[in-house]
Design a protein around this motif. Structure first.
Motif, PDB file in Angstrom:
ATOM      1  N   GLU A 167       0.830  -1.213   0.000  1.00 12.53           N
ATOM      2  CA  GLU A 167       0.000   0.000   0.000  1.00 12.53           C
ATOM      3  C   GLU A 167       0.862   1.261   0.000  1.00 12.53           C
ATOM      4  O   GLU A 167       0.474   2.282  -0.541  1.00 12.53           O
ATOM      5  CB  GLU A 167      -0.923   0.014   1.233  1.00 12.53           C
ATOM      6  CG  GLU A 167      -2.079  -0.976   1.169  1.00 12.53           C
ATOM      7  CD  GLU A 167      -3.186  -0.541   0.200  1.00 12.53           C
ATOM      8  OE1 GLU A 167      -3.360   0.671  -0.009  1.00 12.53           O
ATOM      9  OE2 GLU A 167      -3.857  -1.434  -0.362  1.00 12.53           O
ATOM     10  N   LYS A 168       2.009   1.170   0.654  1.00 11.72           N
ATOM     11  CA  LYS A 168       2.896   2.329   0.744  1.00 11.72           C
ATOM     12  C   LYS A 168       3.875   2.410  -0.421  1.00 11.72           C
ATOM     13  O   LYS A 168       4.664   3.350  -0.506  1.00 11.72           O
ATOM     14  CB  LYS A 168       3.696   2.267   2.056  1.00 11.72           C
ATOM     15  CG  LYS A 168       2.836   2.392   3.312  1.00 11.72           C
ATOM     16  CD  LYS A 168       2.304   3.800   3.478  1.00 11.72           C
ATOM     17  CE  LYS A 168       1.557   3.952   4.791  1.00 11.72           C
ATOM     18  NZ  LYS A 168       1.135   5.359   5.017  1.00 11.72           N
ATOM     19  N   GLY A 169       3.865   1.358  -1.246  1.00 17.75           N
ATOM     20  CA  GLY A 169       4.808   1.351  -2.366  1.00 17.75           C
ATOM     21  C   GLY A 169       6.255   1.177  -1.934  1.00 17.75           C
ATOM     22  O   GLY A 169       7.169   1.644  -2.612  1.00 17.75           O
ATOM     23  N   VAL A 170       6.459   0.482  -0.814  1.00 22.97           N
ATOM     24  CA  VAL A 170       7.825   0.262  -0.321  1.00 22.97           C
ATOM     25  C   VAL A 170       8.394  -1.026  -0.924  1.00 22.97           C
ATOM     26  O   VAL A 170       7.774  -2.083  -0.825  1.00 22.97           O
ATOM     27  CB  VAL A 170       7.840   0.150   1.222  1.00 22.97           C
ATOM     28  CG1 VAL A 170       9.249  -0.158   1.734  1.00 22.97           C
ATOM     29  CG2 VAL A 170       7.298   1.419   1.863  1.00 22.97           C
ATOM     30  N   LYS A 171       9.532  -0.918  -1.548  1.00 27.03           N
ATOM     31  CA  LYS A 171      10.203  -2.108  -2.101  1.00 27.03           C
ATOM     32  C   LYS A 171      10.959  -2.806  -0.972  1.00 27.03           C
ATOM     33  O   LYS A 171      11.567  -2.151  -0.136  1.00 27.03           O
ATOM     34  CB  LYS A 171      11.177  -1.706  -3.195  1.00 27.03           C
ATOM     35  CG  LYS A 171      10.476  -1.239  -4.457  1.00 27.03           C
ATOM     36  CD  LYS A 171      11.408  -1.350  -5.663  1.00 27.03           C
ATOM     37  CE  LYS A 171      10.644  -1.158  -6.954  1.00 27.03           C
ATOM     38  NZ  LYS A 171       9.770   0.052  -6.931  1.00 27.03           N
ATOM     39  N   TYR A 172      10.905  -4.137  -0.975  1.00 27.67           N
ATOM     40  CA  TYR A 172      11.593  -4.847   0.101  1.00 27.67           C
ATOM     41  C   TYR A 172      12.061  -6.207  -0.354  1.00 27.67           C
ATOM     42  O   TYR A 172      11.615  -6.738  -1.370  1.00 27.67           O
ATOM     43  CB  TYR A 172      10.680  -4.973   1.330  1.00 27.67           C
ATOM     44  CG  TYR A 172       9.403  -5.775   1.083  1.00 27.67           C
ATOM     45  CD1 TYR A 172       8.302  -5.179   0.493  1.00 27.67           C
ATOM     46  CD2 TYR A 172       9.316  -7.124   1.445  1.00 27.67           C
ATOM     47  CE1 TYR A 172       7.136  -5.898   0.263  1.00 27.67           C
ATOM     48  CE2 TYR A 172       8.158  -7.841   1.219  1.00 27.67           C
ATOM     49  CZ  TYR A 172       7.072  -7.235   0.624  1.00 27.67           C
ATOM     50  OH  TYR A 172       5.933  -7.949   0.388  1.00 27.67           O
ATOM     51  N   ASP A 173      12.970  -6.719   0.436  1.00 32.34           N
ATOM     52  CA  ASP A 173      13.580  -8.015   0.163  1.00 32.34           C
ATOM     53  C   ASP A 173      12.812  -9.054   0.995  1.00 32.34           C
ATOM     54  O   ASP A 173      12.901  -9.044   2.223  1.00 32.34           O
ATOM     55  CB  ASP A 173      15.052  -7.898   0.583  1.00 32.34           C
ATOM     56  CG  ASP A 173      15.813  -9.187   0.424  1.00 32.34           C
ATOM     57  OD1 ASP A 173      15.267 -10.153  -0.100  1.00 32.34           O
ATOM     58  OD2 ASP A 173      16.991  -9.206   0.870  1.00 32.34           O
ATOM     59  N   TYR A 174      12.036  -9.907   0.332  1.00 33.78           N
ATOM     60  CA  TYR A 174      11.226 -10.910   1.032  1.00 33.78           C
ATOM     61  C   TYR A 174      12.069 -12.153   1.278  1.00 33.78           C
ATOM     62  O   TYR A 174      12.619 -12.727   0.344  1.00 33.78           O
ATOM     63  CB  TYR A 174      10.002 -11.267   0.173  1.00 33.78           C
ATOM     64  CG  TYR A 174       9.104 -12.302   0.807  1.00 33.78           C
ATOM     65  CD1 TYR A 174       8.017 -11.918   1.598  1.00 33.78           C
ATOM     66  CD2 TYR A 174       9.335 -13.672   0.625  1.00 33.78           C
ATOM     67  CE1 TYR A 174       7.195 -12.861   2.191  1.00 33.78           C
ATOM     68  CE2 TYR A 174       8.518 -14.625   1.228  1.00 33.78           C
ATOM     69  CZ  TYR A 174       7.449 -14.211   2.008  1.00 33.78           C
ATOM     70  OH  TYR A 174       6.644 -15.145   2.594  1.00 33.78           O
ATOM     71  N   ARG A 175      12.162 -12.553   2.539  1.00 29.92           N
ATOM     72  CA  ARG A 175      12.949 -13.767   2.822  1.00 29.92           C
ATOM     73  C   ARG A 175      12.094 -14.807   3.532  1.00 29.92           C
ATOM     74  O   ARG A 175      11.823 -14.696   4.727  1.00 29.92           O
ATOM     75  CB  ARG A 175      14.161 -13.427   3.684  1.00 29.92           C
ATOM     76  CG  ARG A 175      15.063 -12.422   2.983  1.00 29.92           C
ATOM     77  CD  ARG A 175      16.467 -12.474   3.506  1.00 29.92           C
ATOM     78  NE  ARG A 175      17.233 -11.347   2.991  1.00 29.92           N
ATOM     79  CZ  ARG A 175      18.333 -10.873   3.542  1.00 29.92           C
ATOM     80  NH1 ARG A 175      18.792 -11.450   4.642  1.00 29.92           N
ATOM     81  NH2 ARG A 175      18.974  -9.855   3.011  1.00 29.92           N
ATOM     82  N   GLU A 176      11.685 -15.796   2.767  1.00 27.43           N
ATOM     83  CA  GLU A 176      10.865 -16.885   3.296  1.00 27.43           C
ATOM     84  C   GLU A 176      11.652 -17.640   4.374  1.00 27.43           C
ATOM     85  O   GLU A 176      12.818 -17.966   4.185  1.00 27.43           O
ATOM     86  CB  GLU A 176      10.483 -17.823   2.134  1.00 27.43           C
ATOM     87  CG  GLU A 176       9.585 -18.981   2.499  1.00 27.43           C
ATOM     88  CD  GLU A 176       8.117 -18.574   2.732  1.00 27.43           C
ATOM     89  OE1 GLU A 176       7.763 -17.393   2.539  1.00 27.43           O
ATOM     90  OE2 GLU A 176       7.347 -19.469   3.130  1.00 27.43           O
TER      91      GLU A 176
END
Lengths: 221, 221
Positions: A27-36
């Motif tokens: 919603e905030k348009g923040v890019k992030y590194d997803y680590r399962e």
């Protein structure tokens, strides 16, 4: 977002708590590194970042961990205030009310829901309780489009992840949430029209298969 | 404070949650109408103001109820921002951390503590758990004067009410918190030097007598 921002999310695909944080970041348009994360063999990064609870989701912003999904939503809302407010900015009273309902979801929905699939012999009582809790939420929703009155917000984000688990509750609680709480289902479908939600929620069947396997490992089936 | 402000607190003297709100109101210099509640014969005002949980404390500000003590603290901090900040105003990260620890107190301290005096046969396990939890808090406190680093604040307020119950935990858990957690006791004594805290906390003996009577009614003794 400044170039030096580093945002990492330690998460697990089926977690309704992790879904909250994924939705808020989208919603905030923040890019992030997803680590399962492997919850049955926890990474040293997870243990280091959340030594107290050792739980996902953990939001790591520029090296600092923020734990507990609802506090992550508040943190995200305060850190990136420009896009889509999650909590009502004014008045203070509405903010307190939104926190109250999100807390209700954590205390009530989560506890009853878990008892349905993770215990033996408590399914009937727990599923009856869950329906009552969902009806309370439905009556709080009333004729509004979203819990956040006109716009999708904090309470909607707190609850919507559970929707991907409704199939699990129906199956093991022997209930039919759709027929019991039609307005809540309509609300959920409305939420799912948002890209942030559609991308964060897994397919219901995938969750049901996952829980079926978990129950075998827990020797509940 | 404007003359039209009406602040009412529905509370019960021995509640460590109510103590939080009393302390926060005192820290802010807010005058209020304290209304002691009979928890075994709930008033229609309480049921009307907190229909979901039916629990004290309820803070009623100009006719609108705010439920749950931690949200009351946040509400009070936002509504009367001029005197003594309860939550760190900046940065956002410290606010998230303060919320994390207050939540830890609600989830962990409260649950273990209650199991000590309100159950039969779980005292030993619960008291061992409580000591571990208090030691975790002690290590978070470290060499600081308060959990809020230099000033008394949100986490201190969240925890201090339990201190008036330590006698109960010692007695029924067969432990000695003072010798196990000396730094935490020193912190509590530091907090008690504040008028807001000294006035909100009942005498330890009064709480012990109250619980001794409750246990008889619950047929635990």
């Amino acid at each position: 977002m400044a170039e030096e921002e580093e945002v990492i999310l330690l998460d697990f695909w089926a977690s309704m708590f992790g879904m909250r944080t994924r939705i808020a970041l989208a919603e905030k348009g923040v890019k992030y590194d997803y680590r399962e994360q492997d919850l049955w063999n926890k990474s040293s990064l997870l243990l280091q970042m959340n030594p107290v609870h050792k739980k996902i989701p953990v939001l790591i912003h520029n090296g600092k961990p923020v734990c507990e999904s609802l506090f992550q939503l508040q943190y995200i809302d305060e850190t990136w205030p420009d896009n889509n407010s999650l909590l009502p900015s004014d008045p203070t009273y509405k903010r307190a009310l939104a926190k109250f309902w999100a807390d209700f979801i954590d205390e009530k929905v989560n506890v009853a829901a878990r008892r349905i699939w993770a215990t033996k012999g408590e399914e009937q009582e727990a599923s009856k309780e869950l329906i009552e809790i969902l009806k309370t939420l439905e009556s709080e929703l009333g004729d509004k489009d979203y819990f956040g009155v006109e716009t999708f917000g904090y309470v909607d984000i707190a609850l919507i992840g559970f929707y991907s688990w409704f199939g699990v509750y129906d199956k093991y609680g022997n209930i039919n949430i759709e027929s019991e709480c039609p307005k809540l289902i309509a609300w959920a479908k409305r939420c799912l029209q948002r890209e942030s939600v559609a991308k964060a929620l897994p397919e219901s069947e995938k969750v049901t298969t996952f829980i079926s396997e978990r129950r075998k490992k827990l020797e509940l089936d």
